[in-house]
Scaffold this motif. Structure first.
Motif, PDB file in Angstrom:
ATOM      1  N   LEU A 185       0.821  -1.211   0.000  1.00 38.51           N
ATOM      2  CA  LEU A 185       0.000   0.000   0.000  1.00 38.51           C
ATOM      3  C   LEU A 185       0.859   1.267   0.000  1.00 38.51           C
ATOM      4  O   LEU A 185       0.351   2.356   0.253  1.00 38.51           O
ATOM      5  CB  LEU A 185      -0.924   0.013   1.227  1.00 38.51           C
ATOM      6  N   VAL A 186       2.172   1.119  -0.305  1.00 42.47           N
ATOM      7  CA  VAL A 186       3.101   2.253  -0.335  1.00 42.47           C
ATOM      8  C   VAL A 186       3.577   2.473  -1.765  1.00 42.47           C
ATOM      9  O   VAL A 186       3.858   1.517  -2.494  1.00 42.47           O
ATOM     10  CB  VAL A 186       4.296   2.011   0.607  1.00 42.47           C
ATOM     11  N   SER A 187       3.674   3.716  -2.163  1.00 41.19           N
ATOM     12  CA  SER A 187       4.170   4.042  -3.502  1.00 41.19           C
ATOM     13  C   SER A 187       5.694   4.019  -3.524  1.00 41.19           C
ATOM     14  O   SER A 187       6.334   4.698  -2.710  1.00 41.19           O
ATOM     15  CB  SER A 187       3.690   5.437  -3.918  1.00 41.19           C
ATOM     16  N   PRO A 188       6.303   3.267  -4.452  1.00 36.42           N
ATOM     17  CA  PRO A 188       7.767   3.269  -4.539  1.00 36.42           C
ATOM     18  C   PRO A 188       8.316   4.584  -5.107  1.00 36.42           C
ATOM     19  O   PRO A 188       9.522   4.833  -5.020  1.00 36.42           O
ATOM     20  CB  PRO A 188       8.058   2.096  -5.478  1.00 36.42           C
ATOM     21  N   LYS A 189       7.439   5.408  -5.669  1.00 37.70           N
ATOM     22  CA  LYS A 189       7.879   6.707  -6.193  1.00 37.70           C
ATOM     23  C   LYS A 189       7.919   7.750  -5.084  1.00 37.70           C
ATOM     24  O   LYS A 189       8.924   8.426  -4.883  1.00 37.70           O
ATOM     25  CB  LYS A 189       6.946   7.153  -7.321  1.00 37.70           C
TER      26      LYS A 189
END
Length: 466
Positions: free
Chosen positions: A181-185
């Protein structure tokens, strides 16, 4: 006078308190406390007894004072994906359900009705594992919506323990990324995705990075222990801490964090969320200093641990390794099959898998262990090929860290199967990486590069040639 740093490393089967300090250019360790852990059944669920675990956390911290070795800081790491929910009075809601519980069955399809599997991978870079937090939350939404409705905080297991120590709620980065649920960007919660899935966005705490000083112990905990110290976030995902302890200063490394799971991969500075990466089921988990642990989850020594409990209770792991090395059975199984995640009997499941594929069926602990060890080595060989193909890099050695570095037979098999030099050790990699993050935050080590150089000087390794 020595400055002590306390790593509390809790795995699926046991936990331990390790004190670390520096003498000259070397890091020294001392085990202070060890305690058992494991899943239990309650209310029809497989759960973690987090109350007992927190009692053990405090017991080990008390032993530090009893020995006159009060740490300047403490940090806790555990496994990933599991969490607790707190209500508006900060009381726990329901059980701390374990990832091997069957509640996520079918929840992947529920998620994919909202966002496709391909779109989810492109967005998060996290490999599909049916127990990921994203599917656990979907299970709550579908089957226990009252729990989500009452929730005001979601805390991953180590975040929960840090909260109990300090009263400060946070979400440590390396563990948060395993939720999917975390954006790698942006390296923050993907709130748009969370809203789309219908999860309450307000329960997700601010993401903080390893090395963050969370605060002092609460007054209540100080009274119990008789002292105060800082709580510093390590890489709270145990693999994140273990990878910090890979004893190499090279830029491109290939590692296996070997324990209950085998996490095999490399480090990237940018996530690879490509279709090719998804096809090979590789993941981009957060690492120290915003590196990405580009790796594959392989079932690992959980299989050996399970068959030992079932049919090898009277043997130690060294004996099992030795006996397995004397067997000639050629049968292999796919260690990544879901059938090995939580079978009623691991020994029986290995037999069924061999029977289903028309291979020789193993008998006894010796042959069963031989099948598992050889199958793991074969899986490592395949995974190296996938990683090299995608990254375009060649790796001439494999660093094996963690408890599995003790498995001499598996290390030798891995060197032979992969045609790579295997460097095994340090064994206490997770605790070492935890302490290294605290030492960097405390100014005793400059950065990750210096930490790894210190680790190389400090701990024994074994070399296995192909």
């Amino acid at each position: 006078m020595n400055q002590y740093y306390l790593a509390i490393d809790i795995g699926a089967s046991s936990g331990r308190h390790i004190l670390g300090h520096k003498e000259g250019e070397r890091m020294l360790l001392e085990e202070i406390h060890r305690f058992p852990n494991g899943m239990t059944e309650k209310d029809g669920e497989l759960i973690w007894d987090v109350d007992s675990l927190f009692a053990e956390i405090k017991a080990g911290m008390e032993k530090c004072a009893a020995q006159g070795k009060i740490p300047v800081s403490v940090g806790i790491d555990t496994w990933a994906v599991d969490f607790v929910l707190l209500d508006e009075e900060n009381k726990r809601i329901g059980n701390a359900v374990a990832y091997r519980d069957g509640r996520t069955k079918g929840m992947d399809e529920e998620v994919y009705r909202i966002i496709s599997e391909k779109a989810l991978y492109k967005r998060t870079g996290i490999q599909k594992q049916i127990f990921n937090t994203i599917y656990q939350l979907m299970s709550l939404k579908k089957r226990q919506p009252q729990q989500l409705a009452k929730a005001r905080k979601l805390l991953m297991i180590p975040d929960y323990f840090h909260y109990l120590l300090t009263g400060t709620a946070s979400a440590e980065y390396t563990n948060a990324t395993t939720t999917q649920l975390v954006s790698p960007k942006t390296k923050t919660w993907d709130i748009e995705l969370i809203k789309k899935l219908g999860y309450p966005e307000e329960i997700f705490q601010k993401i903080r990075t390893p090395g963050t000083v969370l605060g002092s112990l609460t007054e209540e905990i100080q009274k119990e222990l008789g002292y105060d110290c800082r709580v510093i976030l390590p890489a709270t995902h145990d693999t994140g801490s273990a990878v910090m302890a890979v004893p190499s200063g090279k830029k491109d490394i290939l590692y296996i964090s070997s324990g209950t799971w085998s996490l095999m991969g490399t480090e990237l500075m940018h996530a690879d969320c490509s279709e090719e990466s998804e096809l090979h089921n590789l993941t981009n988990e957060g690492g120290y200093s915003f590196r990405f642990r580009y790796l594959k989850n392989i079932m690992g020594l959980w299989m050996i641990q399970s068959v030992k409990k079932e049919i090898g209770q009277d043997m130690d792991y060294g004996t099992i390794c030795r006996l397995a090395s004397e067997e000639t059975i050629a049968s292999l199984v796919d260690c990544n099959e879901e059938r090995f995640l939580a079978p009623a009997s691991m020994a029986a499941e290995v037999k069924y898998a061999c029977r289903d594929s028309g291979q020789e069926i193993p008998e006894g602990i010796e042959q069963t262990a031989a099948v598992i060890y050889n199958s793991l080595a074969k899986c490592y060989e395949r995974t190296i090929g996938e990683i090299e193909e995608i990254t375009g890099k060649q790796y001439d050695r494999i660093y094996i860290v963690g408890g599995g570095a003790n498995a001499e037979y598996l290390n030798a098999l891995t060197a032979k199967a992969t045609n790579r030099t295997v460097i095994a050790g340090p064994i206490e990699a997770t605790a070492i990486g935890n302490i290294a993050a605290q030492m960097i935050a405390g100014g005793e080590l400059r950065d990750l590069k210096e930490a790894r150089e210190c680790i190389y000087r400090s701990f024994p390794i074994e070399v296995y040639e192909p």
